[in-house]
Design a protein around this motif. Structure first.
Motif, PDB file in Angstrom:
ATOM      1  N   ASP A 194       0.715  -1.112  -0.129  1.00 57.22           N
ATOM      2  CA  ASP A 194       0.028  -0.015   0.049  1.00 57.22           C
ATOM      3  C   ASP A 194       0.668   1.403   0.112  1.00 57.22           C
ATOM      4  O   ASP A 194       0.332   2.309   0.596  1.00 57.22           O
ATOM      5  N   GLY A 195       1.982   1.158  -0.726  1.00 56.41           N
ATOM      6  CA  GLY A 195       2.959   2.541  -0.828  1.00 56.41           C
ATOM      7  C   GLY A 195       3.662   3.007   0.220  1.00 56.41           C
ATOM      8  O   GLY A 195       3.478   2.571   1.287  1.00 56.41           O
ATOM      9  N   ARG A 196       4.119   4.243  -0.100  1.00 60.23           N
ATOM     10  CA  ARG A 196       5.099   4.850   1.126  1.00 60.23           C
ATOM     11  C   ARG A 196       4.300   5.239   2.234  1.00 60.23           C
ATOM     12  O   ARG A 196       4.993   5.241   3.151  1.00 60.23           O
ATOM     13  N   ASN A 197       3.125   5.609   2.278  1.00 60.16           N
ATOM     14  CA  ASN A 197       2.540   5.986   3.417  1.00 60.16           C
ATOM     15  C   ASN A 197       1.637   4.701   4.066  1.00 60.16           C
ATOM     16  O   ASN A 197       0.537   4.716   4.285  1.00 60.16           O
ATOM     17  N   SER A 198       2.145   3.766   3.970  1.00 60.61           N
ATOM     18  CA  SER A 198       1.579   2.189   4.163  1.00 60.61           C
ATOM     19  C   SER A 198       0.895   2.120   5.426  1.00 60.61           C
ATOM     20  O   SER A 198       1.588   2.280   6.471  1.00 60.61           O
ATOM     21  N   ALA A 199      -0.573   2.010   5.403  1.00 56.94           N
ATOM     22  CA  ALA A 199      -1.122   1.473   6.809  1.00 56.94           C
ATOM     23  C   ALA A 199      -0.675   0.404   7.427  1.00 56.94           C
ATOM     24  O   ALA A 199      -0.765   0.316   8.588  1.00 56.94           O
ATOM     25  N   VAL A 200      -0.408  -0.592   6.459  1.00 53.13           N
ATOM     26  CA  VAL A 200       0.040  -1.725   7.049  1.00 53.13           C
ATOM     27  C   VAL A 200       1.189  -1.919   7.963  1.00 53.13           C
ATOM     28  O   VAL A 200       1.674  -2.514   8.861  1.00 53.13           O
ATOM     29  N   ARG A 201       2.294  -1.022   7.257  1.00 53.73           N
ATOM     30  CA  ARG A 201       3.636  -0.799   7.914  1.00 53.73           C
ATOM     31  C   ARG A 201       3.229   0.047   9.213  1.00 53.73           C
ATOM     32  O   ARG A 201       4.026  -0.231  10.724  1.00 53.73           O
ATOM     33  N   ARG A 202       2.309   1.058   9.191  1.00 49.92           N
ATOM     34  CA  ARG A 202       2.163   1.804  10.463  1.00 49.92           C
ATOM     35  C   ARG A 202       1.490   0.986  11.584  1.00 49.92           C
ATOM     36  O   ARG A 202       1.993   1.000  12.754  1.00 49.92           O
ATOM     37  N   SER A 203       0.705  -0.031  11.085  1.00 52.74           N
ATOM     38  CA  SER A 203       0.005  -0.774  12.065  1.00 52.74           C
ATOM     39  C   SER A 203       1.206  -1.718  12.696  1.00 52.74           C
ATOM     40  O   SER A 203       0.784  -2.129  13.953  1.00 52.74           O
ATOM     41  N   ALA A 204       2.008  -2.275  12.320  1.00 55.49           N
ATOM     42  CA  ALA A 204       3.038  -2.996  12.536  1.00 55.49           C
ATOM     43  C   ALA A 204       4.337  -2.200  13.596  1.00 55.49           C
ATOM     44  O   ALA A 204       5.011  -2.940  13.806  1.00 55.49           O
ATOM     45  N   GLY A 205       4.085  -1.041  13.225  1.00 54.63           N
ATOM     46  CA  GLY A 205       5.108  -0.404  14.164  1.00 54.63           C
ATOM     47  C   GLY A 205       6.365  -0.100  13.585  1.00 54.63           C
ATOM     48  O   GLY A 205       7.347  -0.170  14.441  1.00 54.63           O
ATOM     49  N   ILE A 206       6.420  -0.483  12.324  1.00 54.26           N
ATOM     50  CA  ILE A 206       8.020  -0.732  11.683  1.00 54.26           C
ATOM     51  C   ILE A 206       8.472   0.751  11.217  1.00 54.26           C
ATOM     52  O   ILE A 206       7.708   1.542  10.579  1.00 54.26           O
ATOM     53  N   GLU A 207       9.453   1.120  11.759  1.00 51.97           N
ATOM     54  CA  GLU A 207      10.028   2.549  11.222  1.00 51.97           C
ATOM     55  C   GLU A 207      10.739   2.468   9.844  1.00 51.97           C
ATOM     56  O   GLU A 207      10.994   1.463   9.330  1.00 51.97           O
ATOM     57  N   THR A 208      10.847   3.663   9.358  1.00 46.40           N
ATOM     58  CA  THR A 208      11.665   3.680   8.161  1.00 46.40           C
ATOM     59  C   THR A 208      12.784   4.793   8.017  1.00 46.40           C
ATOM     60  O   THR A 208      12.578   5.767   9.005  1.00 46.40           O
ATOM     61  N   LYS A 209      13.788   4.576   7.167  1.00 42.19           N
ATOM     62  CA  LYS A 209      14.919   5.497   6.950  1.00 42.19           C
ATOM     63  C   LYS A 209      14.236   6.267   5.542  1.00 42.19           C
ATOM     64  O   LYS A 209      14.216   5.502   4.700  1.00 42.19           O
ATOM     65  N   ASN A 210      14.300   7.688   5.613  1.00 41.54           N
ATOM     66  CA  ASN A 210      13.677   8.329   4.756  1.00 41.54           C
ATOM     67  C   ASN A 210      15.052   9.393   4.332  1.00 41.54           C
ATOM     68  O   ASN A 210      15.657   9.849   5.184  1.00 41.54           O
ATOM     69  N   TRP A 211      14.818   9.804   2.942  1.00 40.69           N
ATOM     70  CA  TRP A 211      15.734  10.788   2.411  1.00 40.69           C
ATOM     71  C   TRP A 211      15.200  11.545   1.318  1.00 40.69           C
ATOM     72  O   TRP A 211      14.196  10.943   0.739  1.00 40.69           O
ATOM     73  N   LYS A 212      15.756  12.718   0.900  1.00 41.19           N
ATOM     74  CA  LYS A 212      15.179  13.551  -0.171  1.00 41.19           C
ATOM     75  C   LYS A 212      16.195  13.960  -1.121  1.00 41.19           C
ATOM     76  O   LYS A 212      17.418  13.917  -0.496  1.00 41.19           O
ATOM     77  N   TYR A 213      16.051  14.242  -2.475  1.00 44.74           N
ATOM     78  CA  TYR A 213      16.886  14.508  -3.244  1.00 44.74           C
ATOM     79  C   TYR A 213      16.618  16.057  -3.724  1.00 44.74           C
ATOM     80  O   TYR A 213      15.332  16.175  -3.792  1.00 44.74           O
ATOM     81  N   PRO A 214      17.516  16.736  -4.035  1.00 49.92           N
ATOM     82  CA  PRO A 214      17.248  17.955  -4.535  1.00 49.92           C
ATOM     83  C   PRO A 214      16.943  18.217  -6.142  1.00 49.92           C
ATOM     84  O   PRO A 214      17.439  18.627  -6.975  1.00 49.92           O
ATOM     85  N   GLN A 215      16.155  17.084  -6.399  1.00 49.02           N
ATOM     86  CA  GLN A 215      15.395  16.792  -7.668  1.00 49.02           C
ATOM     87  C   GLN A 215      14.196  16.568  -7.955  1.00 49.02           C
ATOM     88  O   GLN A 215      13.433  16.305  -6.891  1.00 49.02           O
ATOM     89  N   ALA A 216      13.472  16.627  -8.916  1.00 45.84           N
ATOM     90  CA  ALA A 216      12.025  16.217  -9.502  1.00 45.84           C
ATOM     91  C   ALA A 216      12.040  15.895 -10.837  1.00 45.84           C
ATOM     92  O   ALA A 216      13.059  16.024 -11.464  1.00 45.84           O
TER      93      ALA A 216
END
Length: 425
Positions: free
Chosen positions: A185-207
């Motif tokens: 269910d994608g980047r904002n996963s409700a399944v992941r949130r319900s499981a309490g699984i953390e993520t590592k996130n980063w951004k690029y100066p690009q689009a």
């Protein structure tokens, strides 16, 4: 027939304890529930069903108007063939027979132009490109015609679990229960949130500016990628004299280009493409996507397995995104089908941990490779420029290195799931 079968499952499950506020009589029970109705979710449901698992597919209405494209590598084609759906998809794909890399930077050290050919690996094509709306439409039809898949158009609020099952609380319809939940269910996963699984996130100066093009000259099934200071400018073949474009720029420049009139944007794209496909005309709406990355610290928990962008996400470089997701699906299908056939618990901690271990190296290596390639284009540091140029020079001149890079670009030969290998006839 399917509703009667689900009713029978419901009666069997009525003796189990309830989860959340749902009574057992309200719950429908399945082997698996796949959350997410994008290509990864639908393919996961079809793969599980092909191995005899009764599956709920839960998510919003399928997007049948997505003008973006997806390129699937040959190992992914083999997987789709092994689960019995390639024959339904093949006519909509355009083969990618060659991949041409051109250094379009203005830096001191520039790499030589390099063209890779699938024939060097005795393959008809490296992969196959398809419009997402065509891919989604075929997958949607296959899902609707599969007796082992129940499509539930809803969004989930929460997933809870106990030693026997997982229960999914839905927003607008009665909840469902299953042995294991597949979070696609994608980047904002409700399944992941319900499981309490953390993520590592980063951004690029690009689009990324994404659109489709018509052009005067034939593409000859060659995918062309210009490496520019701001990121890749990639044209991937579609049927006839059309191609998809992913053009990575600074966010400011991408928005500026997005506001150009059609004629002005076409002229700019012709210049950037060095007219390798002749004159260009826009053939789809334009879309701009900020580039960022994400990896889940764990890919399982709470009787749930994460796959696709719920577990890993990175820029659209090297056609790695959905191909990596399909390897998630192949591994999960193998593990769950074996558990089903041996009457083992499909949501056991042991199985979840085995899935996590099986996928970690592939996910980390692909995420790191895409990140390094992308950042190598953004830096002005001479040592990095030298390494990138040397790498492409070596790939263009040494056959052994060329074949290794091509094979590993298709899929990791050291850890390829069984379902992605050619099957004995």
């Amino acid at each position: 027939m399917r509703n009667e079968k689900m009713a029978a499952n419901l009666a069997t499950d009525s003796t189990k304890g309830k989860s959340n506020d749902l009574t057992p009589s309200q719950e429908k029970s399945y082997d698996c529930a796949v959350i997410g109705t994008g290509p990864a979710g639908m393919i996961a449901a079809l793969a599980l069903a092909s191995n005899g698992l009764e599956t709920a597919l839960v998510g919003p209405p399928v997007n049948l108007n997505d003008a973006r494209t997806t390129a699937l590598m040959d190992a992914s084609r083999q997987f789709l063939d092994n689960i019995g759906i390639w024959k339904d998809l093949r006519s909509a794909f355009t083969p990618l027979e060659k991949m041409r890399l051109i250094d379009g930077t203005d830096r001191l050290l520039r790499a030589p132009e390099t063209t890779f050919s699938a024939s060097e690996l005795d393959l008809p094509a490296f992969g196959y490109n398809i419009l997402n709306k065509d891919l989604n439409r075929v997958l949607f039809d296959l899902v609707n015609n599969n007796e082992l898949i129940e499509l539930v158009e809803d969004t989930i609020k929460n997933v809870s679990s106990n030693d026997h099952k997982a229960t999914i609380e839905l927003s607008n319809t009665p909840g469902i229960s299953c042995h294991v939940v597949i979070g696609a269910d994608g980047r904002n996963s409700a399944v992941r949130r319900s499981a309490g699984i953390e993520t590592k996130n980063w951004k690029y100066p690009q689009a990324a500016l994404v659109l489709n093009l018509k052009h005067d000259l034939p593409h000859y099934n060659i995918s062309t990628e210009f490496h520019r200071n701001t990121g890749p400018f990639t044209m991937v073949p579609l049927p006839g004299k059309t191609s998809s474009l992913v053009y990575v720029e600074t966010p400011e420049r991408a928005e500026e280009l997005n506001n150009y009139k059609d004629e002005a944007l076409e002229a700019e794209l012709e210049k950037l493409s060095k007219f390798v496909l002749g004159s260009l005309k826009l053939a789809s709406p334009r879309q701009v996507y900020p580039l960022s990355g994400l990896t889940a610290v764990h890919m399982s928990g709470n009787r749930s397995l994460l796959m696709g962008e719920a577990a890993h996400a990175f820029p659209p470089i090297g056609a790695q995104g959905l191909n990596l997701s399909l390897r998630d699906i192949a591994v999960a299908t193998e593990l769950l089908a074996n558990a089903k056939h041996t009457k083992a618990d499909m949501g056991s901690a042991e199985l979840l941990q085995k899935y996590d271990r099986s996928r970690k190296a592939d996910v980390i290596s692909r995420t790191t490779a895409v990140d390094l390639l992308n950042r190598s284009l953004l830096t002005d540091a001479l040592p990095v420029q030298m390494l990138r140029s040397l790498g492409l020079y070596t790939a263009s001149r040494i056959p052994l290195v060329r074949r290794l890079l091509m094979r590993e670009g298709i899929a990791p030969s050291w850890n390829l799931p069984t379902l992605m290998r050619a099957q004995d006839s």
